[in-house]
Each structure stands twice: as C-alpha cells, then as structure tokens.
Design a protein around this motif. Structure first.
Motif, short mmCIF file in Angstrom:
data_model
loop_
_atom_site.label_atom_id
_atom_site.label_comp_id
_atom_site.label_asym_id
_atom_site.label_seq_id
_atom_site.Cartn_x
_atom_site.Cartn_y
_atom_site.Cartn_z
N ASP A 117 -30.34 2.37 21.56
CA ASP A 117 -30.13 2.97 22.88
C ASP A 117 -30.35 4.48 22.86
N VAL A 118 -31.42 4.92 22.24
CA VAL A 118 -31.67 6.36 22.13
C VAL A 118 -32.36 6.87 23.39
N THR A 119 -32.18 8.15 23.64
CA THR A 119 -32.80 8.75 24.83
C THR A 119 -33.89 9.76 24.44
N ALA A 120 -33.96 10.11 23.16
CA ALA A 120 -35.03 11.01 22.69
C ALA A 120 -35.25 10.74 21.21
N LEU A 121 -36.47 10.91 20.75
CA LEU A 121 -36.74 10.68 19.33
C LEU A 121 -37.91 11.54 18.88
N ARG A 122 -37.88 11.88 17.58
CA ARG A 122 -38.98 12.64 16.99
C ARG A 122 -38.98 12.38 15.49
N LEU A 123 -40.05 12.79 14.85
CA LEU A 123 -40.13 12.65 13.40
C LEU A 123 -39.88 13.99 12.76
N ASP A 124 -39.04 14.00 11.70
CA ASP A 124 -38.83 15.21 10.92
C ASP A 124 -39.25 14.82 9.49
N GLY A 125 -40.47 15.12 9.14
CA GLY A 125 -41.01 14.61 7.89
C GLY A 125 -41.08 13.09 7.99
N GLU A 126 -40.40 12.43 7.07
CA GLU A 126 -40.41 10.95 7.09
C GLU A 126 -39.19 10.40 7.81
N GLU A 127 -38.27 11.30 8.22
CA GLU A 127 -37.06 10.82 8.88
C GLU A 127 -37.27 10.71 10.38
N LEU A 128 -36.71 9.65 10.94
CA LEU A 128 -36.77 9.45 12.39
C LEU A 128 -35.49 10.06 12.96
N VAL A 129 -35.65 11.07 13.82
CA VAL A 129 -34.47 11.76 14.35
C VAL A 129 -34.30 11.34 15.82
N CYS A 130 -33.13 10.77 16.12
CA CYS A 130 -32.91 10.21 17.46
C CYS A 130 -31.67 10.80 18.10
N GLU A 131 -31.71 10.93 19.41
CA GLU A 131 -30.52 11.33 20.16
C GLU A 131 -30.01 10.13 20.92
N ARG A 132 -28.69 9.90 20.83
CA ARG A 132 -28.13 8.79 21.60
C ARG A 132 -26.77 9.19 22.18
N PRO A 133 -26.59 8.88 23.48
CA PRO A 133 -25.31 9.22 24.10
C PRO A 133 -24.20 8.37 23.47
N ILE A 134 -23.05 9.01 23.20
CA ILE A 134 -21.90 8.28 22.66
C ILE A 134 -20.65 8.64 23.48
N MET A 135 -19.56 8.01 23.19
CA MET A 135 -18.28 8.25 23.86
C MET A 135 -18.46 8.27 25.38
N ALA A 136 -19.00 7.16 25.86
CA ALA A 136 -19.21 6.99 27.29
C ALA A 136 -20.05 8.12 27.88
N GLY A 137 -21.01 8.63 27.11
CA GLY A 137 -21.94 9.64 27.61
C GLY A 137 -21.41 11.06 27.55
N LYS A 138 -20.22 11.24 26.97
CA LYS A 138 -19.63 12.59 26.93
C LYS A 138 -20.24 13.44 25.84
N ALA A 139 -20.84 12.81 24.85
CA ALA A 139 -21.45 13.57 23.75
C ALA A 139 -22.77 12.91 23.37
N ILE A 140 -23.63 13.71 22.75
CA ILE A 140 -24.91 13.19 22.28
C ILE A 140 -24.88 13.24 20.75
N ALA A 141 -25.09 12.11 20.12
CA ALA A 141 -25.13 12.06 18.65
C ALA A 141 -26.58 12.17 18.20
N THR A 142 -26.80 12.95 17.14
CA THR A 142 -28.13 12.97 16.54
C THR A 142 -28.08 12.06 15.31
N VAL A 143 -28.94 11.08 15.32
CA VAL A 143 -28.95 10.07 14.26
C VAL A 143 -30.25 10.19 13.49
N ARG A 144 -30.14 10.21 12.16
CA ARG A 144 -31.35 10.26 11.34
C ARG A 144 -31.54 8.92 10.65
N VAL A 145 -32.68 8.29 10.88
CA VAL A 145 -32.96 7.03 10.21
C VAL A 145 -33.83 7.36 9.00
N LYS A 146 -33.26 7.13 7.81
CA LYS A 146 -33.92 7.53 6.57
C LYS A 146 -35.13 6.65 6.29
#
Ligand SMILES: Cc1cc2nc3c(=O)[nH]c(=O)nc-3n(C[C@H](O)[C@H](O)[C@H](O)COP(=O)(O)OP(=O)(O)OC[C@H]3O[C@@H](n4cnc5c(N)ncnc54)[C@H](O)[C@@H]3O)c2cc1C
Length: 324
Positions: A117-146
């Motif tokens: 359920d990400v709302t933005a994504l990009r590549l940082d080298g080989e890592e997939l960096v994603c933004e996803r709203p958490i805590m009922a949309g009150k915060a945005i978590a940045t998730v790195r998929v290795k």
C-alpha cells in the motif's frame, strides 16, 4: 537489477486503471529498464498491445480457460514461477483487493520482502525505497526493501498517474509457460454477480461524494447520490451510515472499509474520526461540509464549508448543474 514485473488486473476484457498506474510506477523506477507485464486469464491475449502503449516492454500472457475469473493459488503460482525463471527482479502491483491478495501469496512463495500500500517509490542503488501511510494516515513510514531475488511492492490506487496511451508504442506479447495441477485450482472464482445499479467502486473512483451520520436518515441519502451522479462520482459512506443500514458496506471508507485516494473527496456530514481519515486522508483534494466548525474533518480538508448540508449540498448540486 533485472526486470520490473507488473501483475495486471483485468475485468470483463478491460485492464484496471490501477494496473496502468502500476506500469507507470515501474517505468519511473527504471526509465531504461525492462518492464514486463504479466496477465493471467482467459481470452486476455488482446490486452497485450494496450499494455505496451501504456509503458510495458514485454507482456507475458498466461492463458487458461479455468482462469477466466481470479484463482488465487493458481495465479500466485504462475506469477511466482515466471519471476523465478526470469531470475527475479522487482514486482509492482496495484494495492486493490485482488492485488493485495495475490501479492501476499507470491511474497510467501518466494520468501520475498514486500512493502504494501505504498504511495511513492524509488530506487536507491539496489534498494527499493517506499513511502507508506501508517497510523491511520497520521505518519508516513519510509520502508527499504533490501536486494533479494525479488523485491515486491503494492501501490495504492490513484497515487501515481498512468502514462498516456501512446499508439506508436509497441511491445512483445508472449505466451507464458504454466504448470498448473488440480490442487492449484482448489480455490477459484466461479461467477461474479454485479451489484444492482452498476455503481462506481469507491476504490477506483476519481471523485467520491461521501455522506455521514449528518445525513440523518436513509430518506435523505438521495442528495448525496444526486451530487455524485452529476459529477460522475462514486458514492462513499462513513461506518456510522453503513452500520445504520443506510448504505452498503462496499461504500464504506476507512480503516475497516476501503482505502481511497481520489482526485476529489467530498465529505458531507462526516465528523472525521481517525478511522474514517485512515481511508481517505491521502485524497488529492478534500472538501468538507459540516455544521460544526470544530469537526476534525476540517483539519485534513483543503476546502471547508461550515454549514447545514441540507442547504449546502443541494446548492452545490444546482450550481454544478448550471455549469452544464
Ligand atoms: C475499530 C473501529 C473501526 C472503524 N472503522 C471505521 C471506518 O472504516 N470508517 C468510518 O467511517 N468509521 C469507522 N469507525 C467509526 C468511527 O470511529 C466513527 O464512529 C464514524 O466514522 C463516525 O461516522 P460519522 O462521521 O458519519 O458520524 P458522526 O461522528 O456522528 O458525525 C456526524 C457529523 O455530521 C455533522 N452534522 C450533523 N448534522 C449536520 C448537518 N445538518 N449539516 C452538516 N453537518 C452535520 C456533525 O457535526 C458531525 O460532525 C471505526 C471505529 C472503530 C472503533
């Protein structure tokens, strides 16, 4: 990096807009990379060309009469096998009900890392960096998929615009190898029964007009439907309205309803409880109509009208009708 695979959802011979958005997201990750669309179904070969026009470089078509409707186990197996035999890569899919279901199954099969359920994504080298709203949309978590064999992401519909169809753009459309047995088809959809009235699904709508308890009773629901009809919008509802039986559950927006991200969300007589905001706060433009100036919905609204919805909504409807 390998290819970027996109699982494509379709219904009644039409590709879902959210899948075009997933292709656009895949394209944005690697403008020069190879975007491979995977489509599973029966009689879906002809959809390949359109996927090419929307940004896919290659389309793998898994055709089987038994897969006319979504079959979760078989579909997950087909997609996982295709990615495995291609040596892995990145996987993007729309975070629709079907997309979330199949992606979780694929991730489990491949033991792959996934951001959902990400709302933005990009590549940082080989890592997939994603933004996803958490805590009922009150915060945005940045998730790195290795980096792993496959890195997976599901994309919230309406977060990234689809690419315009380019009729000059062509792509290779290939039949995909499949190895299904009866066990893989233990669970499959046999029939889809449409809800009466052919309503627009809130999860896919560009515009949503939602009503809350402020509407007072089912006899007044028509003013919400009238405005929605005029705007070509889907009709949404708060849980209070659904629990009261004034609207169907499929219309519920929020934590225990659907998560939506339309271009325009009009909330009439909705207080803006945290559980409602969880489903709609990523909408591009929020218009709130509420008689209480302290209602929390105004904290997330771009435009707020403090007033009686029984005056404001019909006035808005009349003004839009006048515009033609
Ligand atoms: C676990 C859990 C999950 C939940 N999941 C969801 C969910 O998915 N979606 C969801 O919506 N809720 C959810 N809820 C419920 C949520 O907490 C609220 O109770 C609900 O959203 C309230 O709905 P409402 O805003 O329509 O009603 P209310 O909170 O009663 O608000 C009605 C609003 O209408 C306004 N109003 C009244 N009359 C008028 C008028 N004439 N003109 C203009 N404004 C008027 C009032 O000022 C008020 O702000 C959940 C709750 C829990 C505990």
């Amino acid at each position: 990096m390998g290819s970027i695979f996109v699982y494509v959802e379709h219904r009644e011979g039409t590709v879902k807009k959210a899948s075009f958005e997933a292709i656009a997201a895949a394209r944005s990750l690697a403008p020069e990379g190879e975007v491979v669309a995977i489509i599973v179904g029966s009689g879906v070969q002809d959809l390949g060309a359109e996927l090419g026009q929307r940004g896919a470089d290659r389309v793998l078509v898994a055709e089987d009469d038994r897969l006319q409707f979504y079959a979760p186990i078989a579909t997950a197996k087909v997609v996982a096998d295709l990615m495995t035999s291609a040596g892995g890569g990145i996987y993007v899919c729309a975070a629709t009900a079907q997309g979330k279901d199949v992606s979780a199954r694929i991730a489990a099969r491949l033991d792959a890392g996934m951001a959902s359920d990400v709302t933005a994504l990009r590549l940082d080298g080989e890592e997939l960096v994603c933004e996803r709203p958490i805590m009922a949309g009150k915060a945005i978590a940045t998730v790195r998929v290795k980096p792993g064999t496959v890195r997976m992401v599901t994309l919230r519909p309406n977060s990234i615009p689809p690419l315009e169809a380019d009729p000059a753009r062509t792509c290779a459309v290939e039949s995909a190898a499949m190895n299904l047995d009866e066990n893989d088809l233990k669970a499959r959809t046999l029939e889809i029964v449409r809800a009466e009235g052919g309503r627009i699904d809130v999860a896919e709508a560009d515009i949503i007009v939602s009503g809350g308890r402020g509407i007072k009773g089912p006899e007044n629901w028509g003013i919400i439907e009238e405005l929605a009809g005029l705007l070509g919008a889907a009709v949404g509802a708060s849980r209070a309205v659904v629990d009261a039986g004034w609207a169907g559950h499929e219309m519920q927006v929020g934590q225990t309803g659907k998560v939506v991200s339309p271009a325009l969300y009009i909330a009439a007589g909705i207080s803006g409880a945290i559980q409602h905001l969880a489903g709609m706060s990523s909408s591009k433009c929020i218009v709130a109509i509420n008689k209480d100036p302290e209602a929390p919905i105004f904290k997330v609204a771009d435009y707020g009208v403090v007033g009686d919805l029984f005056e404001v909504v019909p006035a808005l409807t009349a003004a839009i009708r006048e515009l033609g």
